[in-house]
Enzyme design. Sequence first.
Site, PDB file in Angstrom:
ATOM      1  N   LYS A   7      11.088   5.603   1.002  1.00 43.75           N
ATOM      2  CA  LYS A   7      10.788   5.842   2.427  1.00 43.75           C
ATOM      3  C   LYS A   7       9.993   4.684   3.015  1.00 43.75           C
ATOM      4  O   LYS A   7      10.351   4.126   4.052  1.00 43.75           O
ATOM      5  CB  LYS A   7       9.990   7.142   2.581  1.00 43.75           C
ATOM      6  CG  LYS A   7       9.374   7.334   3.957  1.00 43.75           C
ATOM      7  CD  LYS A   7       8.613   8.644   4.082  1.00 43.75           C
ATOM      8  CE  LYS A   7       7.192   8.626   3.614  1.00 43.75           C
ATOM      9  NZ  LYS A   7       6.212   8.063   4.558  1.00 43.75           N
ATOM     10  N   PRO A  39      -7.367   3.644  11.203  1.00 48.14           N
ATOM     11  CA  PRO A  39      -7.514   2.471  12.068  1.00 48.14           C
ATOM     12  C   PRO A  39      -6.386   1.460  11.869  1.00 48.14           C
ATOM     13  O   PRO A  39      -5.741   1.438  10.814  1.00 48.14           O
ATOM     14  CB  PRO A  39      -8.855   1.873  11.630  1.00 48.14           C
ATOM     15  CG  PRO A  39      -9.129   2.423  10.286  1.00 48.14           C
ATOM     16  CD  PRO A  39      -8.417   3.726  10.178  1.00 48.14           C
ATOM     17  N   ILE A  40      -6.171   0.624  12.892  1.00 50.51           N
ATOM     18  CA  ILE A  40      -5.173  -0.448  12.772  1.00 50.51           C
ATOM     19  C   ILE A  40      -5.808  -1.798  13.109  1.00 50.51           C
ATOM     20  O   ILE A  40      -5.127  -2.728  13.523  1.00 50.51           O
ATOM     21  CB  ILE A  40      -3.919  -0.170  13.649  1.00 50.51           C
ATOM     22  CG1 ILE A  40      -4.321   0.157  15.089  1.00 50.51           C
ATOM     23  CG2 ILE A  40      -3.061   0.921  13.067  1.00 50.51           C
ATOM     24  CD1 ILE A  40      -3.131   0.130  16.054  1.00 50.51           C
ATOM     25  N   ASP A  41      -7.122  -1.865  12.926  1.00 51.00           N
ATOM     26  CA  ASP A  41      -7.827  -3.101  13.270  1.00 51.00           C
ATOM     27  C   ASP A  41      -7.329  -4.312  12.474  1.00 51.00           C
ATOM     28  O   ASP A  41      -7.320  -5.434  12.986  1.00 51.00           O
ATOM     29  CB  ASP A  41      -9.343  -2.911  13.063  1.00 51.00           C
ATOM     30  CG  ASP A  41      -9.668  -2.471  11.639  1.00 51.00           C
ATOM     31  OD1 ASP A  41      -9.184  -1.405  11.223  1.00 51.00           O
ATOM     32  OD2 ASP A  41     -10.387  -3.208  10.944  1.00 51.00           O
ATOM     33  N   GLN A  42      -6.910  -4.111  11.232  1.00 53.79           N
ATOM     34  CA  GLN A  42      -6.461  -5.260  10.428  1.00 53.79           C
ATOM     35  C   GLN A  42      -5.112  -5.803  10.907  1.00 53.79           C
ATOM     36  O   GLN A  42      -4.850  -6.997  10.813  1.00 53.79           O
ATOM     37  CB  GLN A  42      -6.387  -4.881   8.939  1.00 53.79           C
ATOM     38  CG  GLN A  42      -7.723  -4.477   8.354  1.00 53.79           C
ATOM     39  CD  GLN A  42      -8.783  -5.558   8.544  1.00 53.79           C
ATOM     40  OE1 GLN A  42      -8.615  -6.701   8.115  1.00 53.79           O
ATOM     41  NE2 GLN A  42      -9.869  -5.216   9.208  1.00 53.79           N
ATOM     42  N   ASP A  73      -0.614   8.706  -2.660  1.00 52.49           N
ATOM     43  CA  ASP A  73       0.490   9.583  -2.250  1.00 52.49           C
ATOM     44  C   ASP A  73       0.939  10.536  -3.365  1.00 52.49           C
ATOM     45  O   ASP A  73       1.794  11.395  -3.144  1.00 52.49           O
ATOM     46  CB  ASP A  73       1.678   8.747  -1.736  1.00 52.49           C
ATOM     47  CG  ASP A  73       1.330   8.029  -0.445  1.00 52.49           C
ATOM     48  OD1 ASP A  73       0.337   8.409   0.206  1.00 52.49           O
ATOM     49  OD2 ASP A  73       2.046   7.067  -0.086  1.00 52.49           O
ATOM     50  N   ARG A  92       4.501   7.022  11.445  1.00 59.00           N
ATOM     51  CA  ARG A  92       3.545   5.932  11.227  1.00 59.00           C
ATOM     52  C   ARG A  92       4.262   4.575  11.227  1.00 59.00           C
ATOM     53  O   ARG A  92       3.794   3.601  11.795  1.00 59.00           O
ATOM     54  CB  ARG A  92       2.859   6.153   9.872  1.00 59.00           C
ATOM     55  CG  ARG A  92       1.619   5.318   9.684  1.00 59.00           C
ATOM     56  CD  ARG A  92       0.477   5.920  10.454  1.00 59.00           C
ATOM     57  NE  ARG A  92      -0.622   5.005  10.629  1.00 59.00           N
ATOM     58  CZ  ARG A  92      -1.500   5.116  11.624  1.00 59.00           C
ATOM     59  NH1 ARG A  92      -1.402   6.075  12.512  1.00 59.00           N
ATOM     60  NH2 ARG A  92      -2.472   4.265  11.733  1.00 59.00           N
TER      61      ARG A  92
HETATM   62  N1  EPU Z   1      -7.213   0.631   7.084  1.00 58.99           N
HETATM   63  C1  EPU Z   1      -8.141   0.056   7.916  1.00 58.99           C
HETATM   64  N2  EPU Z   1      -7.680  -0.761   8.910  1.00 58.99           N
HETATM   65  C2  EPU Z   1      -6.363  -1.041   9.094  1.00 58.99           C
HETATM   66  C3  EPU Z   1      -5.421  -0.446   8.234  1.00 58.99           C
HETATM   67  C4  EPU Z   1      -5.880   0.398   7.227  1.00 58.99           C
HETATM   68  O1  EPU Z   1      -9.349   0.266   7.774  1.00 58.99           O
HETATM   69  O2  EPU Z   1      -6.027  -1.803  10.006  1.00 58.99           O
HETATM   70  C5  EPU Z   1      -7.674   1.518   5.984  1.00 58.99           C
HETATM   71  C6  EPU Z   1      -7.149   2.952   6.140  1.00 58.99           C
HETATM   72  O3  EPU Z   1      -7.985   3.724   6.957  1.00 58.99           O
HETATM   73  C7  EPU Z   1      -7.114   3.422   4.701  1.00 58.99           C
HETATM   74  C8  EPU Z   1      -6.789   2.145   3.911  1.00 58.99           C
HETATM   75  O4  EPU Z   1      -7.088   1.061   4.779  1.00 58.99           O
HETATM   76  O5  EPU Z   1      -8.374   3.864   4.328  1.00 58.99           O
HETATM   77  C9  EPU Z   1      -5.336   2.010   3.467  1.00 58.99           C
HETATM   78  O6  EPU Z   1      -4.467   2.154   4.573  1.00 58.99           O
HETATM   79  P1  EPU Z   1      -3.019   1.457   4.608  1.00 58.99           P
HETATM   80  O7  EPU Z   1      -2.965   0.579   5.797  1.00 58.99           O
HETATM   81  O8  EPU Z   1      -2.746   0.856   3.267  1.00 58.99           O
HETATM   82  O9  EPU Z   1      -2.078   2.691   4.843  1.00 58.99           O
HETATM   83  P2  EPU Z   1      -0.803   2.789   5.806  1.00 58.99           P
HETATM   84  O10 EPU Z   1      -0.091   1.495   5.795  1.00 58.99           O
HETATM   85  O11 EPU Z   1      -1.178   3.398   7.093  1.00 58.99           O
HETATM   86  C10 EPU Z   1       0.856   3.435   3.902  1.00 58.99           C
HETATM   87  C11 EPU Z   1       1.824   4.557   3.664  1.00 58.99           C
HETATM   88  C12 EPU Z   1       1.060   5.826   3.290  1.00 58.99           C
HETATM   89  C13 EPU Z   1       0.159   5.549   2.089  1.00 58.99           C
HETATM   90  C14 EPU Z   1      -0.728   4.326   2.335  1.00 58.99           C
HETATM   91  C15 EPU Z   1      -1.540   3.922   1.126  1.00 58.99           C
HETATM   92  C16 EPU Z   1       3.656   4.030   5.157  1.00 58.99           C
HETATM   93  C17 EPU Z   1       4.414   4.364   6.382  1.00 58.99           C
HETATM   94  N3  EPU Z   1       2.613   4.796   4.870  1.00 58.99           N
HETATM   95  O12 EPU Z   1       0.055   3.852   5.015  1.00 58.99           O
HETATM   96  O13 EPU Z   1       2.064   6.746   2.910  1.00 58.99           O
HETATM   97  O14 EPU Z   1      -0.664   6.664   1.840  1.00 58.99           O
HETATM   98  O15 EPU Z   1       0.070   3.204   2.737  1.00 58.99           O
HETATM   99  O16 EPU Z   1      -0.723   3.634   0.050  1.00 58.99           O
HETATM  100  O17 EPU Z   1       3.997   3.111   4.438  1.00 58.99           O
HETATM  101  C18 EPU Z   1       3.070   8.833   2.611  1.00 58.99           C
HETATM  102  O18 EPU Z   1       4.132   8.260   2.341  1.00 58.99           O
HETATM  103  O19 EPU Z   1       2.896  10.062   2.405  1.00 58.99           O
HETATM  104  C19 EPU Z   1       1.968   8.076   3.173  1.00 58.99           C
HETATM  105  C20 EPU Z   1       0.970   8.636   3.814  1.00 58.99           C
END
Ligand code: EPU
Length: 449
Positions: free
Chosen positions: A50, A151-154, A336, A121
């Site tokens: 996915k 957050p999406i700050d990064q 996950d 997402r």
């Molecule tokens: N974070 C920040 N700032 C950012 C981005 C993330 O502080 O700009 C923090 C988040 O709050 C979190 C950590 O970094 O604490 C990790 O977040 P990440 O960005 O890695 O997660 P994501 O990209 O939003 C993806 C998967 C999730 C999975 C996570 C971690 C997708 C669409 N989603 O989310 O998958 O849990 O990586 O591996 O790829 C799922 O499939 O059930 C699912 C939730």
Amino acid sequence: MQTQEQLNRIQIGPETLSLPQIDKRGTNVSSYIIRGGNRLLGDVKVSGSKNAALGIISAAMLLDGPCWVDNVPDIADLNVMLEICRALGAQIKRESDGTLYINPCTITTCEATYDKVRSIRGSYYLLGALLGRMNRASIYMPGGCNFGTRPIDQHMKGFESLGASVTIEYGKINVEAEHLRGEHIFLDVVSVGATINIMIAAVKAEGTTVIENAAREPHIVDVANFLNTMGANVRGAGTDVIRISGTPVLEANATYSIIPDQIEAGTYMLAAALTRGDVTVHDIIPKHMEPLTAKMEEMGVKTEVGDDTIRVYMEPDQQLRAANFKTMPYPGFPTDLQPQTTVLLCVAEGSSKMLENVWENRFQYIDDLKTMGAEIMVAGHTAIIAGSSQLTGAKVMARDLRAGAAMVLAGLAATGETEITDIGKIERGYENFVKKMRMIGADIARIVE
Ligand code: EPU
């Protein structure tokens, strides 16, 4: 016992299902009914990933020619993603063999303000793709599972480093650049989404971009491999330093096959152990499963690893040992699989700990497990699981995608009947979940409204 009204709403199933079967395909699905106690036995095939597919379909929006993508899972989140891309103007069709033909050359807008953007997402990868393609993008804030703040700050920091201005107003994220140029970017947190988004945007930037402290998940490597197959120059994906040399035109005109879903595979492996079954999970990359396989072995589960299979088996009277887990970015234990693994710990002998390191609030399903007889205490980011519980069937809810899968697993191990509501959340991410579970002997039915 089912009421006559409930029986009339049960979907058709294989002969093994003990409930009456009435075909209601095409109507809204609202819950699963599970009768626990069956040992799962047999073979199950894993679908395409996915989270890789969400990145790859978005990355395809950057290309300057058509591509063909194979092994795209038929799940709700992906189908929403395809709808959003079509609304941008991309041509997408499924060939007779299931391969997706994608032609982004007909894209007419950089605005992804189609309502469904808010429901998943992965739609935020369109920011990187449209920024790379048109130097501008505007999308609604993405949705996804609720684990507290996301957050999406990064992502924003990365786009700004590449020369874009970023604004958020009226629920929309807007990014705009006169010209994207490569830059050195150090991520403050290891983020899967930010790594993929910046990597996609940087593919067409002038010069070289270096992403440090990058996430290393298998789907990041898959998105990079897809981009390289289409003409990009991305090196180092799978390590914490990714180098992208900008390529102005991506000719594409190539075919790519998505990797298997690590989390779907893990869910079936855990289900096999939980029911003291004997299941071979096919079409997987065993290396991606190592964080799980190693811990399952520590708990006393037997595994046999083949080239693209893992057999998971237990004797019917065998006890599972308690163990402590910490979720971490890859190659650590995946968040996950945290809810599904906690279910296994509920039936292991002795007390275990589950530390959630990635998400702020991913224990919302624990109360449902307690309703089913589990003894769990949550202290901050740690769940302490007493173990040795005999779970009992109850009416519970799919709080999110993986929490919902965990409820299915709990239902399989419980005595009596479990009803899980809000199962649309599960079907966002598991292809043919009920069908696959039934093929290995689960007594599960979908109730439609
Ligand atoms: N974070 C920040 N700032 C950012 C981005 C993330 O502080 O700009 C923090 C988040 O709050 C979190 C950590 O970094 O604490 C990790 O977040 P990440 O960005 O890695 O997660 P994501 O990209 O939003 C993806 C998967 C999730 C999975 C996570 C971690 C997708 C669409 N989603 O989310 O998958 O849990 O990586 O591996 O790829 C799922 O499939 O059930 C699912 C939730």
